[in-house]
Design a protein around this motif. Structure first.
Motif, PDB file in Angstrom:
ATOM      1  N   TYR A  27       0.832  -1.431   0.011  1.00  0.00           N
ATOM      2  CA  TYR A  27       0.191  -0.053   0.297  1.00  0.00           C
ATOM      3  C   TYR A  27       0.582   1.375   0.037  1.00  0.00           C
ATOM      4  CZ  TYR A  27      -3.786  -2.871   1.603  1.00  0.00           C
ATOM      5  OH  TYR A  27      -4.620  -4.546   1.287  1.00  0.00           O
ATOM      6  N   LEU A  96      -1.620  -1.001   6.779  1.00  0.00           N
ATOM      7  CA  LEU A  96      -1.730   0.548   7.033  1.00  0.00           C
ATOM      8  C   LEU A  96      -1.960   0.830   7.630  1.00  0.00           C
ATOM      9  CD1 LEU A  96      -4.830   0.108   4.468  1.00  0.00           C
ATOM     10  CD2 LEU A  96      -2.414   1.371   4.142  1.00  0.00           C
ATOM     11  N   ASN A  97      -1.314  -0.088   8.624  1.00  0.00           N
ATOM     12  CA  ASN A  97      -1.681   0.205   9.618  1.00  0.00           C
ATOM     13  C   ASN A  97      -0.230   0.847  10.256  1.00  0.00           C
ATOM     14  OD1 ASN A  97      -2.727   0.838  12.529  1.00  0.00           O
ATOM     15  ND2 ASN A  97      -2.281  -1.393  13.685  1.00  0.00           N
ATOM     16  N   TYR A 100       0.483   4.351   8.025  1.00  0.00           N
ATOM     17  CA  TYR A 100      -0.335   5.294   9.127  1.00  0.00           C
ATOM     18  C   TYR A 100       0.384   5.565  10.557  1.00  0.00           C
ATOM     19  CZ  TYR A 100      -4.001   3.995   6.329  1.00  0.00           C
ATOM     20  OH  TYR A 100      -5.288   4.560   5.419  1.00  0.00           O
ATOM     21  N   ASP A 101       1.447   5.571  11.091  1.00  0.00           N
ATOM     22  CA  ASP A 101       1.915   5.539  12.450  1.00  0.00           C
ATOM     23  C   ASP A 101       3.101   6.113  11.888  1.00  0.00           C
ATOM     24  OD1 ASP A 101       0.113   4.678  14.468  1.00  0.00           O
ATOM     25  OD2 ASP A 101       1.312   2.673  14.570  1.00  0.00           O
ATOM     26  N   LEU A 103       3.741   7.652   9.000  1.00  0.00           N
ATOM     27  CA  LEU A 103       3.432   8.809   8.202  1.00  0.00           C
ATOM     28  C   LEU A 103       3.428  10.589   8.892  1.00  0.00           C
ATOM     29  CD1 LEU A 103       2.578   9.483   5.530  1.00  0.00           C
ATOM     30  CD2 LEU A 103       0.023   9.295   5.781  1.00  0.00           C
ATOM     31  N   VAL A 250      -5.681   4.299  -2.221  1.00  0.00           N
ATOM     32  CA  VAL A 250      -6.479   4.568  -2.030  1.00  0.00           C
ATOM     33  C   VAL A 250      -7.407   5.357  -1.292  1.00  0.00           C
ATOM     34  CG1 VAL A 250      -9.402   3.505  -1.936  1.00  0.00           C
ATOM     35  CG2 VAL A 250      -7.209   2.283  -2.618  1.00  0.00           C
ATOM     36  N   ASP A 252      -9.704   7.064   1.646  1.00  0.00           N
ATOM     37  CA  ASP A 252     -11.224   6.981   2.746  1.00  0.00           C
ATOM     38  C   ASP A 252     -11.693   8.218   2.015  1.00  0.00           C
ATOM     39  OD1 ASP A 252      -9.770   9.153   4.435  1.00  0.00           O
ATOM     40  OD2 ASP A 252      -9.689   7.848   5.262  1.00  0.00           O
ATOM     41  N   GLU A 255      -9.965  12.035   2.557  1.00  0.00           N
ATOM     42  CA  GLU A 255      -8.995  12.404   2.514  1.00  0.00           C
ATOM     43  C   GLU A 255      -9.542  12.941   1.127  1.00  0.00           C
ATOM     44  OE1 GLU A 255      -6.170   9.189   1.893  1.00  0.00           O
ATOM     45  OE2 GLU A 255      -4.526  10.896   1.170  1.00  0.00           O
ATOM     46  N   GLN A 629     -15.526  20.640   5.202  1.00  0.00           N
ATOM     47  CA  GLN A 629     -16.153  19.574   5.476  1.00  0.00           C
ATOM     48  C   GLN A 629     -15.166  18.247   5.179  1.00  0.00           C
ATOM     49  OE1 GLN A 629     -16.769  22.653   4.194  1.00  0.00           O
ATOM     50  NE2 GLN A 629     -18.072  23.689   5.621  1.00  0.00           N
ATOM     51  N   ILE A 632     -19.634  13.328   4.290  1.00  0.00           N
ATOM     52  CA  ILE A 632     -20.276  13.795   3.236  1.00  0.00           C
ATOM     53  C   ILE A 632     -21.701  14.415   3.899  1.00  0.00           C
ATOM     54  CG2 ILE A 632     -22.157  12.677   2.229  1.00  0.00           C
ATOM     55  CD1 ILE A 632     -20.452  10.116   0.811  1.00  0.00           C
TER      56      ILE A 632
END
Ligand code: FAD
Lengths: 711, 290
Positions: A27, A96-97, A100-101, A103, A250, A252, A255, A629, A632
């Motif tokens: 990823y 991914l976990n 993210y850490d 990052l 991808v 979310d 983002e 915002q 959604i």
């Protein structure tokens, strides 16, 4: 007849890009600038565990920009950052976990500079270097306008603002680069395969055969997947090359909402000279688009905005000037309508306000100025095909009972202190296909039909079905020409290895232009048909004879054909809360000829919902360079409880160069929504507004100010 | 690899309570707030830092019944269940219908809305004007606390770690014959978070006001209600004089202090809150509606 994509989508079986897993896949996550404008001083990476790598500007084999028009959009920013959210580097790895850490631990030192956050600020600084990215001017000579104004009874000046709009495609952006020894295959959610391919060849500095682009099932685009995916494709492809693994990126929803392109916020300034009776003597429009941090497609968006700046009207002595201005905010880009929705909202609003000055019903006033067949366009082109606007208006007046409603509402509003009803109209058109000679000079579309030994026919084109229905409509065209059952025609997801460049899936061009080429190709195939033999036919774009388009002087025929529409909208406004309830929506359209009724109805209902919401519901704001915002629900696109059923009708008006007479339909349906809803709200409250969206906040502010003035 | 999590799902409330007494747990009823609160970025499961206790299936927490004049609502009753139940007052049903959309209403519970203590919780303005009380249970027994004492701030409630909200009690609601209104102002008609919420309650004896209550949502950290302002209206007759209305509206003007955020503006929230109040006070007739 079921849509080609019906089964997979309705059953939920169809895998979108985020459902895909390939061997040896990692990823990617992007480290993004937290500063709106500044110079990168240093980048400090945390210790990366085994199998985790960072990819940035240094890893790009080719030049560091995403190939679109200008060379101003870095793939990975490495010197300057120009907006909050701009990608600086990518971390890749299996989990991914962990990514993210990691990052969180990247430290980038950025020397902050004074940013331009708003269009207002950019307009003030438009002569400063780099702020004006593009500008065009055309129409009546200004001296002539000045002398007309001197003799005019009055001059009306209005300033009008339109906001952001977010695409909210159901499927957020996603892209996968599959690493192979001899090629990189980029697969993802997209509208324009060859835009991506060209961007990849540039970024990877590689040959034509070294990259391949494949569209995966695409859950909505609306223009949001026109140019933006090129950047993501560069990210995953550069990373895949660098780490020699397949890389998936991808977003979310949050983002996606914060960093992807939006509809350009715009400011429109009108200056109109009127005679004693309120007739228009001259009109000048100044139009400003907020490009965000890089130019992208903004200059082309401005062109379409300007070309539509007089609406469907023949305005005497019309002059227009427009600017694309830079701000240090998320870049704005393609969005269904491509500049036209801003212009139509503005001109319809202005015409409605002029009609109030003249004390004439807005629709009556607007009808006086309607263009007719044979009239010149504002760029000295020609409306050469029949125009059915008068018929469509008359019909809709009957269907909606406009005149009766208008008086009834006025009476009811006297009685009801809280809820006020109103009715509004919009008249609009859409130029189909690329502006000017774009189809001939830049796109040069080519389509292919392939017949296998067992006589199976496949469409080989580079256009995406993103839900709008071209799998179905284009297959229908080919089936009809070949006299074959529709079910037997194949339309596989396009792959640049297989399909010629039939152009991007944009600009309401697919049915009209690509569809026509397919019709011709099918005819050719039929005439050469040999049972049991592999066959291939190719067709190339042929340009319609027109007044040549000159981009410098902004003269000539801007479009080969126009689609037209009329909307009437009824609303009820709650004066205590400012909430607007849609009551009735009526729509008539001329799209030449409809290929599939239900696909067309899908475009009407979806386009109108999106266009209406642009006028009163969907609200996106940026504060010091940050989109506010992120979900959604905060942004608030309409739900099924917000939209009412739409009564629509199509008028046949076949166009010679479209398949069976079909013109463009995809963007047209959006354009009339916002101006009609604004007009209806104004009718209900008897108050003019100078902006869209007309949100409850705007309404309450205006009602409250009005009371304040009176009290 | 995903980390291991501990989750309990007991058959009985008693077992649930004794586990809660042993261990600090995250209670999940419908989970529609919990899952959002702890959600991670894409592709990573939510990170709930404590063992989880599921309570949504416990029948002891799902009963709805009348006792004397009071209505008891099991905390784990879902919105969809409450909409079907004839005992639930009309205004509360109206409020529930404005919440989320059917899927969330099939999961979300009234107890969850109270315990989540969001300023924008849509059942809260009504629960405040109903003078709702909460029945809390733990291994040590029961206690009853007024909702206005229970909710202390944004997502702050007065719950001991070992307690569960078992029931929501609406005192006297079955007999009083009051006129109650609820209004939610959101950016759209479904799946919207309130920008302003308002509940008004009035009980008359002939034309004389015996009781009046007002609560505002989404305009402060918790519901705004003022018993002092309300008392000023007791004994007045309707239609109310303009000066009385102006006085009440003026008094709320001083204590409603909303904020600007991504959903709306402070000035909008305040203006609309006061508009809805003024409108409610200006009515010439109030019908019993529960
Ligand atoms: C898409 C979406 C839309 C939404 N729309 C709305 C809306 O329009 N209006 C609105 O008000 N809310 C809305 N919500 C929020 C949510 O659905 C409601 O607050 C719901 O009532 C929460 O109930 P739950 O059972 O799911 O709570 P949970 O998530 O299970 O719990 C919420 C909190 O309360 C605690 N808790 C729950 N039950 C008990 C109990 N019996 N005793 C002690 N503690 C307990 C939990 O530990 C947690 O802290 C929405 C949520 C989502 C995801």
């Amino acid at each position: 007849m079921p849509r080609k994509d019906h089964k997979g989508k309705v059953s939920g079986q169809l895998p979108y890009i985020s459902d895909v897993k390939v061997e040896n896949m990692v990823y990617g996550v992007l480290y993004r600038s937290t500063i709106a404008y500044g110079r990168i001083k240093s980048i400090q990476l945390p210790d990366l565990p085994e199998g985790y790598e960072a990819v940035g500007a240094e890893e790009i084999p080719g030049p560091n920009y995403v190939k679109i028009i200008k060379e101003d959009q870095p793939i990975f920013a490495n010197e300057w950052v120009n907006y909050i959210g701009e990608p600086i580097l990518m971390l890749v790895g299996a989990d991914l976990n962990i990514l993210y850490d990691l990052l969180e631990k990247v430290k980038i030192d950025i020397e902050e500079h004074q940013a331009i956050y708003t269009l207002e600020e950019a307009i003030k600084q438009k002569s400063a270097p780099g702020v004006t990215m593009a500008s065009y001017e055309f129409g009546e000579i200004l001296d002539t306008i000045t002398s007309i104004e001197l003799k005019a009874h009055q001059i009306i000046e209005e300033e009008y603002d339109t906001g952001y709009q977010e695409h909210v495609y159901l499927e957020p952006q996603g892209m996968l680069a599959i690493y192979k020894d001899d090629e990189i295959v980029v697969q993802g959610s997209m509208q324009c395969l060859y835009y991506i391919k060209n961007a990849l060849i540039n970024a990877l500095a590689c040959g034509d055969d070294d990259v391949r682009v494949v569209q995966s099932p695409t859950g909505g685009g609306f223009g949001g997947k026109e140019e933006f995916p090129s950047m993501m494709a560069c990210h995953v492809a550069v990373a895949a090359k660098a780490v020699k693994k397949s890389v998936m990126l991808v977003f979310d929803r949050s983002e996606d909402m914060v960093v992807t392109t939006k509809r350009h916020p715009a400011k429109l300034r009108y200056r109109t000279a009127l005679d004693r009776k309120g007739n228009i003597l001259s009109m000048s429009v100044d139009l400003f688009l907020d490009a965000g941090a890089n130019e992208g497609l903004s200059s082309v968006v401005l062109q379409r905005a300007l070309l539509n700046s007089a609406g469907v009207y023949k305005i005497p002595h019309f002059h227009a000037k427009g600017y694309v201005l830079k701000t240090h905010t998320v870049p704005n880009g393609a969005f269904r309508g491509f500049g036209a929705p801003q212009s139509f909202a503005g001109i319809e609003s202005h015409m409605c306000h002029l009609s109030n000055t003249a004390n004439i019903d807005p629709l009556e006033y607007k009808r006086k100025y309607l263009v007719k067949q044979g009239d010149p366009t504002i760029t000295k082109g020609n409306f050469r095909d029949p125009i059915l606007m008068e018929e469509m208006i008359k019909d809709l007046l009957n269907t909606s009972n406009y005149k009766k409603k208008k008086t009834e509402f006025q009476q009811d509003n006297q009685q009801n202190q809280r809820y006020k009803k109103g009715i509004g109209t919009s008249l609009f058109l859409h130029g189909c296909g690329f502006t000017g000679s774009g189809e001939r000079d830049h796109i040069k579309a080519k389509v292919k039909l392939v017949k296998s030994k067992d006589d199976q026919v496949s469409l080989k084109i580079s256009n995406s079905d993103m839900g709008q229905g071209i799998f179905t409509t284009l297959s229908k065209i080919v089936a009809k020409e070949l006299d074959l059952p529709y079910e037997e025609i194949l339309f596989p997801y396009p792959d640049t290895k297989e399909v010629p460049d039939s152009g991007p899936t944009v600009a309401s061009r697919t049915t009209m232009i690509v569809g026509k080429l397919l019709e011709r190709a099918a005819k050719k195939l039929k005439s050469q048909w040999q049972t049991g033999v592999e066959q291939e036919v190719v067709e190339n774009y042929v340009h319609r004879e027109m007044i040549p388009w000159n981009e410098k002087t902004f003269t000539g025929d801007a479009y080969p054909a126009y689609s037209w529409g009329v909307n009437i909208v009824e609303v009820e406004v709650d004066t205590l809360t400012g909430n607007v309830k849609l009551e009735k929506v009526y729509a008539n359209y001329d799209v030449g000829k409809v290929i599939d009724d239900r696909v067309m109805k899908g475009q009407i209902d979806g386009g109108l919902a999106q266009g209406l919401a642009y006028g009163y519901l969907e609200k996106m704001t940026s504060k010091e360079g940050k989109i506010q915002q992120k979900s959604i629900s905060d942004y608030g696109p309409p739900t099924s409880l917000d939209v009412v059923s739409i009564e629509s009708k199509i008028f046949d008006n076949p166009y010679a160069d479209g398949p069976y007479g079909a013109k463009g339909a995809g963007e047209l349906t959006l354009i009339g929504g916002a101006p009609a809803v604004q007009a209806a709200i104004e009718d209900a409250l008897q108050t003019p507004f100078q902006q869209i969206p007309v949100t409850p906040e705007v309404i309450i502010d205006s009602l409250w100010m009005k009371e304040g003035e009176e009290g | 690899m995903a980390e291991k999590i501990t989750a309990y799902r007991f058959d009985q409330l008693d077992q649930t309570l004794s586990q809660l007494n042993k261990e600090n747990c995250a209670i999940i009823a419908g989970g529609t707030d919990v899952m959002v609160m702890y959600k991670s970025r894409r592709g990573v499961p939510p990170k709930i830092p404590k063992p989880i206790v599921f309570i949504d299936h416990l029948s002891e927490l799902k009963r709805v019944y009348q006792k004397h004049k009071d209505l008891y609502i099991g905390a784990c009753s879902t919105y969809s269940e409450l909409l079907e139940n004839p005992l639930i007052p009309g205004p509360l049903k109206k409020a529930i219908k404005t919440i989320a959309a059917p899927a969330i209403r099939n999961r979300g519970t009234l107890g969850g809305n109270v315990c989540n203590a969001s300023p924008a919780g849509d059942t809260l303005p009504l629960l405040y004007v109903y003078n709702a009380k909460l029945l809390l249970r733990s291994v040590n027994g029961e206690r009853i606390v007024a909702i206005s004492d229970f909710i202390q701030g944004v997502r702050r409630i007065q719950r001991e770690r070992n307690e569960i909200v078992a029931e929501i009690i609406l005192p006297s609601v079955m007999e009083e014959g009051a006129h109650v209104v609820f209004e939610k102002v959101g950016n759209r008609n479904a799946d919207a978070i309130a920008k302003v919420g308002f509940a008004g309650y009035i009980r008359l004896n002939g034309a004389v006001i015996e009781d009046a209550r007002f609560a505002f949502g989404a305009v402060g950290p918790t519901m705004v209600r003022s018993v002092d302002i309300e008392k000023g209206l007791f004994g007045k007759t309707i239609p109310l004089a303009d000066t009385d209305i102006a006085q009440v509206v003026g008094a709320f003007d001083k204590i409603i202090k909303p904020i600007d955020d991504q959903r709306s503006t402070a000035i909008y929230r305040k203006t609309v809150a006061l508009n809805l109040l003024r409108y409610f006070l200006s009515m010439n007739q109030y019908q019993h509606n529960q």
